[in-house]
Design a protein around this motif. Structure first.
Motif, PDB file in Angstrom:
ATOM      1  N   ARG A   1     -13.587  -9.524   5.781  1.00 54.35           N
ATOM      2  CA  ARG A   1     -12.558  -9.268   4.769  1.00 54.35           C
ATOM      3  C   ARG A   1     -12.384 -10.399   3.766  1.00 54.35           C
ATOM      4  NH1 ARG A   1      -8.337  -5.506   6.617  1.00 54.35           N
ATOM      5  NH2 ARG A   1      -9.121  -4.341   8.397  1.00 54.35           N
ATOM      6  N   LEU A   2     -12.809 -11.598   4.122  1.00 50.66           N
ATOM      7  CA  LEU A   2     -12.586 -12.741   3.231  1.00 50.66           C
ATOM      8  C   LEU A   2     -13.232 -12.571   1.848  1.00 50.66           C
ATOM      9  CD1 LEU A   2     -11.213 -15.490   3.129  1.00 50.66           C
ATOM     10  CD2 LEU A   2     -13.328 -16.521   3.972  1.00 50.66           C
ATOM     11  N   PRO A   3     -14.506 -12.113   1.749  1.00 48.87           N
ATOM     12  CA  PRO A   3     -15.115 -11.979   0.411  1.00 48.87           C
ATOM     13  C   PRO A   3     -14.342 -11.037  -0.502  1.00 48.87           C
ATOM     14  CG  PRO A   3     -16.785 -11.834   2.127  1.00 48.87           C
ATOM     15  CD  PRO A   3     -15.465 -11.786   2.826  1.00 48.87           C
ATOM     16  N   ILE A   4     -13.761  -9.959   0.053  1.00 47.67           N
ATOM     17  CA  ILE A   4     -13.022  -9.003  -0.786  1.00 47.67           C
ATOM     18  C   ILE A   4     -11.785  -9.670  -1.382  1.00 47.67           C
ATOM     19  CG2 ILE A   4     -11.754  -6.818  -0.759  1.00 47.67           C
ATOM     20  CD1 ILE A   4     -13.548  -5.952   1.571  1.00 47.67           C
ATOM     21  N   THR A   5     -11.016 -10.344  -0.519  1.00 44.37           N
ATOM     22  CA  THR A   5      -9.793 -10.998  -1.004  1.00 44.37           C
ATOM     23  C   THR A   5     -10.116 -12.138  -1.966  1.00 44.37           C
ATOM     24  OG1 THR A   5      -8.634 -10.432   1.031  1.00 44.37           O
ATOM     25  CG2 THR A   5      -7.730 -12.234  -0.255  1.00 44.37           C
ATOM     26  N   ILE A   6     -11.133 -12.942  -1.619  1.00 42.59           N
ATOM     27  CA  ILE A   6     -11.510 -14.065  -2.491  1.00 42.59           C
ATOM     28  C   ILE A   6     -11.923 -13.547  -3.868  1.00 42.59           C
ATOM     29  CG2 ILE A   6     -13.249 -15.854  -2.850  1.00 42.59           C
ATOM     30  CD1 ILE A   6     -11.277 -16.785  -0.872  1.00 42.59           C
TER      31      ILE A   6
ATOM     32  N   ILE B   1      -5.924 -16.473  -0.176  1.00 40.23           N
ATOM     33  CA  ILE B   1      -5.945 -15.691   1.060  1.00 40.23           C
ATOM     34  C   ILE B   1      -4.627 -14.967   1.291  1.00 40.23           C
ATOM     35  CG2 ILE B   1      -5.915 -15.904   3.572  1.00 40.23           C
ATOM     36  CD1 ILE B   1      -8.137 -17.776   3.450  1.00 40.23           C
ATOM     37  N   GLY B   2      -3.525 -15.704   1.211  1.00 41.90           N
ATOM     38  CA  GLY B   2      -2.263 -15.139   1.673  1.00 41.90           C
ATOM     39  C   GLY B   2      -1.440 -14.423   0.627  1.00 41.90           C
TER      40      GLY B   2
ATOM     41  N   ILE C   1       0.894  -7.520  -0.316  1.00 43.62           N
ATOM     42  CA  ILE C   1       1.511  -6.325  -0.909  1.00 43.62           C
ATOM     43  C   ILE C   1       0.481  -5.518  -1.692  1.00 43.62           C
ATOM     44  CG2 ILE C   1       3.255  -5.539  -2.538  1.00 43.62           C
ATOM     45  CD1 ILE C   1       4.927  -7.949  -1.773  1.00 43.62           C
ATOM     46  N   MET C   2      -0.297  -6.207  -2.533  1.00 44.79           N
ATOM     47  CA  MET C   2      -1.258  -5.496  -3.373  1.00 44.79           C
ATOM     48  C   MET C   2      -2.317  -4.786  -2.527  1.00 44.79           C
ATOM     49  SD  MET C   2      -0.714  -5.501  -6.553  1.00 44.79           S
ATOM     50  CE  MET C   2       0.984  -5.781  -6.907  1.00 44.79           C
ATOM     51  N   GLU C   3      -2.815  -5.461  -1.491  1.00 46.47           N
ATOM     52  CA  GLU C   3      -3.844  -4.843  -0.659  1.00 46.47           C
ATOM     53  C   GLU C   3      -3.277  -3.662   0.130  1.00 46.47           C
ATOM     54  OE1 GLU C   3      -5.698  -7.783   1.746  1.00 46.47           O
ATOM     55  OE2 GLU C   3      -6.630  -8.807   0.053  1.00 46.47           O
ATOM     56  N   SER C   4      -2.001  -3.734   0.471  1.00 49.90           N
ATOM     57  CA  SER C   4      -1.389  -2.603   1.174  1.00 49.90           C
ATOM     58  C   SER C   4      -1.231  -1.413   0.232  1.00 49.90           C
ATOM     59  CB  SER C   4      -0.024  -3.014   1.734  1.00 49.90           C
ATOM     60  OG  SER C   4      -0.159  -4.079   2.648  1.00 49.90           O
ATOM     61  N   ILE C   5      -0.807  -1.674  -1.022  1.00 44.93           N
ATOM     62  CA  ILE C   5      -0.609  -0.580  -1.982  1.00 44.93           C
ATOM     63  C   ILE C   5      -1.929   0.111  -2.299  1.00 44.93           C
ATOM     64  CG2 ILE C   5       0.026  -0.068  -4.375  1.00 44.93           C
ATOM     65  CD1 ILE C   5       2.125  -2.253  -4.176  1.00 44.93           C
ATOM     66  N   PHE C   6      -2.997  -0.681  -2.517  1.00 37.45           N
ATOM     67  CA  PHE C   6      -4.277  -0.105  -2.938  1.00 37.45           C
ATOM     68  C   PHE C   6      -5.210   0.179  -1.758  1.00 37.45           C
ATOM     69  CE2 PHE C   6      -2.732  -2.160  -6.759  1.00 37.45           C
ATOM     70  CZ  PHE C   6      -3.055  -1.246  -7.744  1.00 37.45           C
ATOM     71  N   SER C   7      -4.718   0.011  -0.529  1.00 43.49           N
ATOM     72  CA  SER C   7      -5.549   0.234   0.678  1.00 43.49           C
ATOM     73  C   SER C   7      -6.841  -0.571   0.617  1.00 43.49           C
ATOM     74  CB  SER C   7      -5.872   1.728   0.831  1.00 43.49           C
ATOM     75  OG  SER C   7      -4.692   2.469   0.968  1.00 43.49           O
ATOM     76  N   ILE C   8      -6.722  -1.828   0.237  1.00 46.39           N
ATOM     77  CA  ILE C   8      -7.878  -2.718   0.159  1.00 46.39           C
ATOM     78  C   ILE C   8      -8.033  -3.410   1.515  1.00 46.39           C
ATOM     79  CG2 ILE C   8      -8.877  -4.743  -0.970  1.00 46.39           C
ATOM     80  CD1 ILE C   8      -8.689  -2.459  -2.875  1.00 46.39           C
ATOM     81  N   PRO C   9      -9.188  -3.307   2.166  1.00 47.95           N
ATOM     82  CA  PRO C   9      -9.378  -3.954   3.479  1.00 47.95           C
ATOM     83  C   PRO C   9      -9.643  -5.451   3.340  1.00 47.95           C
ATOM     84  CG  PRO C   9     -11.372  -2.802   2.838  1.00 47.95           C
ATOM     85  CD  PRO C   9     -10.374  -2.532   1.742  1.00 47.95           C
ATOM     86  N   GLY C  10      -8.627  -6.201   2.924  1.00 46.71           N
ATOM     87  CA  GLY C  10      -8.785  -7.637   2.715  1.00 46.71           C
ATOM     88  C   GLY C  10      -8.007  -8.457   3.729  1.00 46.71           C
ATOM     89  N   MET C  11      -7.885  -9.750   3.450  1.00 48.00           N
ATOM     90  CA  MET C  11      -7.228 -10.681   4.368  1.00 48.00           C
ATOM     91  C   MET C  11      -5.723 -10.437   4.458  1.00 48.00           C
ATOM     92  SD  MET C  11      -9.411 -12.736   5.772  1.00 48.00           S
ATOM     93  CE  MET C  11      -8.525 -14.227   6.175  1.00 48.00           C
TER      94      MET C  11
END
Length: 324
Positions: A97-102, A261-262, A266-276
């Motif tokens: 998941r790190l590359p997606i969030t980074i 990272i941290g 909120i954004m990853e939860s809204i867009f269903s992004i499998p990130g950190m």
């Protein structure tokens, strides 16, 4: 300079150790360990079963023993197995998941610096002009607007009404069948809204700090001297004022590194992004201690690294700052 860098890197070790001790204690002293959660999900779980679950996770040992066992693994860069049902190594889950969030956070950071700095410079150079007031209104509106609300509006308009941008995930279902060029377009489409929403808040801070710092530098005597020598305004700004006014912006850059990272929960939860951010939220909710500690240690390391980068950039931007 090299000696200073080695000294700072050496002092990062005890600081990381202190941060890990505090984080470990806070997490384990928080009510609701994994055995309690599993018992709540199944009221037939007896005390003996709960004790066996605690022993399975190693939670029956004293806290300091648990910490030293965890520290022993961390020295070998082994974050241990996750407490989640899949029991996968934490390092594998983070590496996924790190590359997606980074990627998302780096694009957002680059965007608000590339747009915020020119806005700040223009606002300082043409202070109180109509365009300055308009840009100030735009960036403050973006800062004050709740990001989740803006994200929902953009998803509704571009994803549902116009149907030109996807509203969830990082890639389409037929991504594997697309050509290389089409894959690039598909990724860009998925990232447009989330990158814009993630960067709009930082835009106001960078542009305001840049404007105020540049105005302060333009009042200095050496700037007056440069004008008195007959130098063009553009040269005075570029060679004498702009470099010294970058210090507050560098501070923002240093503080934004841990957010790689941290800052995306909120954004990853809204867009269903499998990130950190999503992984951290799920780990906290399920009391997945190894995964939480792994993410916190990486976040602490990035915080210290960001401070070090900011100090180095201070010296590069302003020669008056000596590091020795």
């Amino acid at each position: 300079m090299l000696r200073y860098l080695l000294k700072r890197l050496f002092f990062m070790i005890p600081m990381l150790l202190g941060i890990s001790i505090i984080s470990f204690a806070v997490i384990h002293l928080t009510p609701g360990e994994p055995s309690v959660l599993e018992a709540e999900m199944n009221p037939k779980v007896t005390k003996e079963v709960r004790d066996r679950i605690k022993a399975y996770y190693g939670l029956d040992k004293p806290l300091h023993i648990q910490y030293f066992l965890w520290l022993k693994r961390i020295v070998r860069l082994d974050f241990g197995p996750s407490f989640a049902p899949d029991r996968r190594p934490v390092i594998d889950k983070i590496a996924e998941r790190l590359p997606i969030t980074i990627t998302i956070e780096l694009l957002s950071t680059v965007l608000f610096f590339m747009v915020g700095i020119p806005i700040g410079v223009y606002s300082a150079r043409y202070k109180d002009s109509w365009l300055d007031k308009g840009l100030s209104a735009f960036v403050f509106a973006g800062y004050a607007m709740p990001h989740f609300w803006l994200a929902l509006l953009l998803m509704l308009f571009f994803g549902v009404y116009l149907e030109v941008l996807p509203i969830s995930g990082i890639k389409s279902f037929d991504f594997a069948d697309l050509s290389f060029f089409e894959k690039g377009i598909d990724l860009v489409k998925h990232l447009v809204i989330i990158v814009f929403c993630s960067s709009i808040g930082g835009l106001a801070g960078v542009s305001r700090y840049m404007k105020n710092s540049l105005l302060e530098v333009l009042r200095q005597e050496y700037i007056t001297t440069a004008y008195a020598k007959g130098l063009p305004e553009r040269m005075v700004l570029r060679k004498h004022a702009l470099r010294n006014s970058l210090l507050p912006v560098i501070t923002i850059f240093g503080l934004s590194v841990p957010g790689l990272i941290g800052g995306s929960v909120i954004m990853e939860s809204i867009f269903s992004i499998p990130g950190m951010g999503q992984l951290f939220f799920m780990s906290v909710m399920s009391r997945d201690y190894p995964t939480i500690m792994g993410i916190l240690v990486i976040g602490a390391f990035l915080t210290l690294l960001g401070n070090l980068l900011a100090d180095i950039m201070y010296a590069v931007a302003d020669p008056r700052i000596r590091i020795g």
